[in-house]
Design an enzyme around this catalytic site. Sequence first.
Site, mmCIF file in Angstrom:
data_model
loop_
_atom_site.group_PDB
_atom_site.id
_atom_site.type_symbol
_atom_site.label_atom_id
_atom_site.label_comp_id
_atom_site.label_asym_id
_atom_site.label_seq_id
_atom_site.Cartn_x
_atom_site.Cartn_y
_atom_site.Cartn_z
ATOM 1 N N HIS A 94 -35.559 -105.528 -17.637
ATOM 2 C CA HIS A 94 -33.783 -105.840 -18.281
ATOM 3 C C HIS A 94 -34.335 -107.546 -19.303
ATOM 4 O O HIS A 94 -34.795 -107.828 -19.637
ATOM 5 C CB HIS A 94 -33.123 -106.483 -17.705
ATOM 6 C CG HIS A 94 -33.002 -107.466 -16.720
ATOM 7 N ND1 HIS A 94 -31.877 -108.559 -15.854
ATOM 8 C CD2 HIS A 94 -34.116 -108.734 -15.752
ATOM 9 C CE1 HIS A 94 -31.933 -109.309 -15.487
ATOM 10 N NE2 HIS A 94 -33.157 -109.356 -15.717
ATOM 11 N N CYS A 130 -35.236 -115.714 -19.687
ATOM 12 C CA CYS A 130 -34.874 -114.285 -19.667
ATOM 13 C C CYS A 130 -34.198 -113.828 -20.557
ATOM 14 O O CYS A 130 -33.894 -113.071 -20.359
ATOM 15 C CB CYS A 130 -33.593 -115.048 -18.517
ATOM 16 S SG CYS A 130 -34.378 -115.306 -16.992
ATOM 17 N N HIS A 140 -38.163 -108.356 -19.630
ATOM 18 C CA HIS A 140 -39.102 -108.705 -18.104
ATOM 19 C C HIS A 140 -38.412 -107.659 -17.001
ATOM 20 O O HIS A 140 -37.595 -106.741 -17.504
ATOM 21 C CB HIS A 140 -38.721 -110.203 -17.898
ATOM 22 C CG HIS A 140 -37.957 -110.834 -17.558
ATOM 23 N ND1 HIS A 140 -36.265 -111.864 -18.408
ATOM 24 C CD2 HIS A 140 -37.152 -111.227 -16.172
ATOM 25 C CE1 HIS A 140 -35.318 -111.520 -17.799
ATOM 26 N NE2 HIS A 140 -35.761 -111.549 -16.509
ATOM 27 N N HIS A 196 -37.612 -107.293 -12.499
ATOM 28 C CA HIS A 196 -38.027 -107.592 -11.475
ATOM 29 C C HIS A 196 -37.971 -105.975 -10.192
ATOM 30 O O HIS A 196 -38.019 -105.059 -10.340
ATOM 31 C CB HIS A 196 -36.268 -108.507 -10.497
ATOM 32 C CG HIS A 196 -36.139 -109.075 -11.692
ATOM 33 N ND1 HIS A 196 -36.696 -110.439 -11.362
ATOM 34 C CD2 HIS A 196 -35.938 -109.475 -12.486
ATOM 35 C CE1 HIS A 196 -36.150 -111.724 -12.011
ATOM 36 N NE2 HIS A 196 -35.743 -110.792 -12.720
ATOM 37 N N ASP A 241 -33.393 -97.236 -11.175
ATOM 38 C CA ASP A 241 -34.212 -96.967 -10.458
ATOM 39 C C ASP A 241 -35.447 -96.885 -12.040
ATOM 40 O O ASP A 241 -35.305 -96.016 -12.744
ATOM 41 C CB ASP A 241 -35.102 -97.198 -9.442
ATOM 42 C CG ASP A 241 -35.768 -96.717 -8.896
ATOM 43 O OD1 ASP A 241 -36.796 -98.564 -9.078
ATOM 44 O OD2 ASP A 241 -36.583 -95.878 -8.424
ATOM 45 N N HIS A 242 -36.492 -97.585 -11.713
ATOM 46 C CA HIS A 242 -37.345 -97.418 -13.763
ATOM 47 C C HIS A 242 -37.456 -97.396 -14.738
ATOM 48 O O HIS A 242 -37.207 -96.383 -15.535
ATOM 49 C CB HIS A 242 -38.460 -96.470 -12.873
ATOM 50 C CG HIS A 242 -39.528 -97.009 -11.667
ATOM 51 N ND1 HIS A 242 -39.704 -96.831 -10.648
ATOM 52 C CD2 HIS A 242 -41.041 -97.036 -11.745
ATOM 53 C CE1 HIS A 242 -40.364 -97.292 -9.878
ATOM 54 N NE2 HIS A 242 -41.218 -97.541 -10.322
ATOM 55 N N GLU A 299 -32.706 -111.339 -5.940
ATOM 56 C CA GLU A 299 -33.732 -111.307 -7.188
ATOM 57 C C GLU A 299 -34.873 -111.407 -7.077
ATOM 58 O O GLU A 299 -35.942 -111.036 -7.594
ATOM 59 C CB GLU A 299 -33.266 -111.636 -8.515
ATOM 60 C CG GLU A 299 -33.875 -111.566 -9.801
ATOM 61 C CD GLU A 299 -32.288 -112.411 -10.747
ATOM 62 O OE1 GLU A 299 -32.324 -111.729 -12.180
ATOM 63 O OE2 GLU A 299 -32.036 -113.165 -10.967
#
Lengths: 129, 129, 129, 129, 129, 129
Positions: free
Chosen positions: F12, F31, F35, F37, F75-76, F118
């Site tokens: 994101h 940010c 990038h 997480h 996810d992913h 996070e």
Amino acid sequence: MYDHHTLLYFSHRLYSHELTLEENKQIYGKCINQHGHNYVLEVSVKGAVDPKTGMFINITELKSIIATEVLDILDHRTLEDLEPLKGIVTTTENVAVWIWGALHKKLGNLLFEVKIEETEKNFVIYRGE
Amino acid sequence: MYDHHTLLYFSHRLYSHELTLEENKQIYGKCINQHGHNYVLEVSVKGAVDPKTGMFINITELKSIIATEVLDILDHRTLEDLEPLKGIVTTTENVAVWIWGALHKKLGNLLFEVKIEETEKNFVIYRGE
Amino acid sequence: MYDHHTLLYFSHRLYSHELTLEENKQIYGKCINQHGHNYVLEVSVKGAVDPKTGMFINITELKSIIATEVLDILDHRTLEDLEPLKGIVTTTENVAVWIWGALHKKLGNLLFEVKIEETEKNFVIYRGE
Amino acid sequence: MYDHHTLLYFSHRLYSHELTLEENKQIYGKCINQHGHNYVLEVSVKGAVDPKTGMFINITELKSIIATEVLDILDHRTLEDLEPLKGIVTTTENVAVWIWGALHKKLGNLLFEVKIEETEKNFVIYRGE
Amino acid sequence: MYDHHTLLYFSHRLYSHELTLEENKQIYGKCINQHGHNYVLEVSVKGAVDPKTGMFINITELKSIIATEVLDILDHRTLEDLEPLKGIVTTTENVAVWIWGALHKKLGNLLFEVKIEETEKNFVIYRGE
Amino acid sequence: MYDHHTLLYFSHRLYSHELTLEENKQIYGKCINQHGHNYVLEVSVKGAVDPKTGMFINITELKSIIATEVLDILDHRTLEDLEPLKGIVTTTENVAVWIWGALHKKLGNLLFEVKIEETEKNFVIYRGE
């Protein structure tokens, strides 16, 4: 080196049938009672990176080997009741050696280390010797 | 290999009496002030599994050696005030070497590694060389 | 609020004698086999700070209550075999309620919360209601 | 609710000048010696999300307040020597109350909770009452 | 041996342009989609303790090398877009080898190990061979 | 209260199209670059223990709801590309509110809290108000 960690849960007790009850108490303390653990199992493999895939080993394959050779046998069981562990005092050391043997049959020289974290404070590491 | 971890709490400062105040500030920064830590100490021993007990070493015995040789001396103390650490700048590196020496007297070749986690981010490992 | 965490190790299985084998399998899955865990037990107490000591409760006293009321009974045991847990399916929820009751007898309104971490991923919290 | 955790390192001892040496020993045990800790400080703020930024508070701002109001004063120091903590027994409970006060001056009602993890096993939580 | 850990956050996908889409799917699964991670990077250096300072390496210097050679390049970026990683499938193994190379230019033989924890369960370790 | 934690990995960037580039830089810093997480998602449910099963909710059922309502979507993936998150700045706060909404549709009043970790240092908690 690639490291993957898995959890397994089992019931066991530390008791040697070659020792008297008194000797067992002295060596194993309250571990002579049936109790259990969350084992954190870390399996390390070591090898060359495949230039095509950029990986040592496909993690899906590694997880599947750990599942078949270790989890399906030990997880959610009473260790003393299991055929492959018959006659062994199920100390973390002995379980680590057994897991090494079980994985080595499939992984051969790729297998580098088996580490078991029995509690937050105690770990056993076995590298095949 | 068997690993056991213990916590100890002490006060210290990093300050070398062979350096000027300016040099101390430059090398050790705010660590020249008296402060303290929760050290996580991991002691690893290495050896053959005793076939009778299924253990390298009895953990009760290992804990008792760590308590007598290390905790009773360093825990809840100011390191600079301690006789055995006199004249040493108490960096994690130097404390690790001192702990190795203290344990080696009792454990000999069983001793494999001393690891200190000073903070969540910094670790020192010493294996006697 | 003051929080103290302790570990306990036991053997258990999830099996209700009021249900059929098939129903047990469907609800509890492989947990119907005897297995075990490292429970991380967190006990929270809540109260006013004593201005004389600067503490809610003396931690030595709290540890001693947890040891007598909980660890001496559950630790290194098979839960189903214990008199005080007879007839209870030993899910984390039911064990948390039992531990709350055992501690409440000694701690009364000081007791705020009982939290059990059964695995790295699953937690149960009970606050007496 | 937004939670941020920071580490601080200091030296202290638990000793009340209104008690005798014997009473201090009985209440605080070996904590009457100068020693130190890695405190994990968790500061929680609570409020409405700003629809323009999608954030409660800018974390850079929160970190800067914690640095100025808490770290610059307590970190890498001996607590008993500090003017703002004069006359307080520096138990975790009392330090938590002090940190709450220091942050509340800047954060006001945004501040929800101050949590200190003194060791892996002991935590103190303060919510201003 | 001295170990320092740092976090970095980036976006990437696993996709080899020398393989078909079907082969990529089979090898990398859902990792062929753009996603990201919190990498925990542990850098170990090994050497003699400087008797003057009591340290292997000044941690401020080590942190500054990691910042310049690794974080400034990879952190908060999309790995595939970066010039130095062009044409590499950004598996953890390949990123570890790249980080080793980047640090080795500055640290030389002091560098002992690069370890990346990609998730709580998967780690890659590279020691330059 | 029952707590289950899961991991999800995504890409994101923090960027509001209602702000100028300069304003975005000032608020979100680095940010604003793409990038990613490892989010640790903790979902808490609260309710009465079913006396028949000794459980609040069957964990298999809870995991399946989290998988269908959250993981299969986020996810992913790259969050900005997802239809359900269109137009939202994907701060942890906003993602937590979105996840709460997605789970609440299935869990209703059983849902107590959504917590996102996070990084090791930053957490957001949302309880529906």
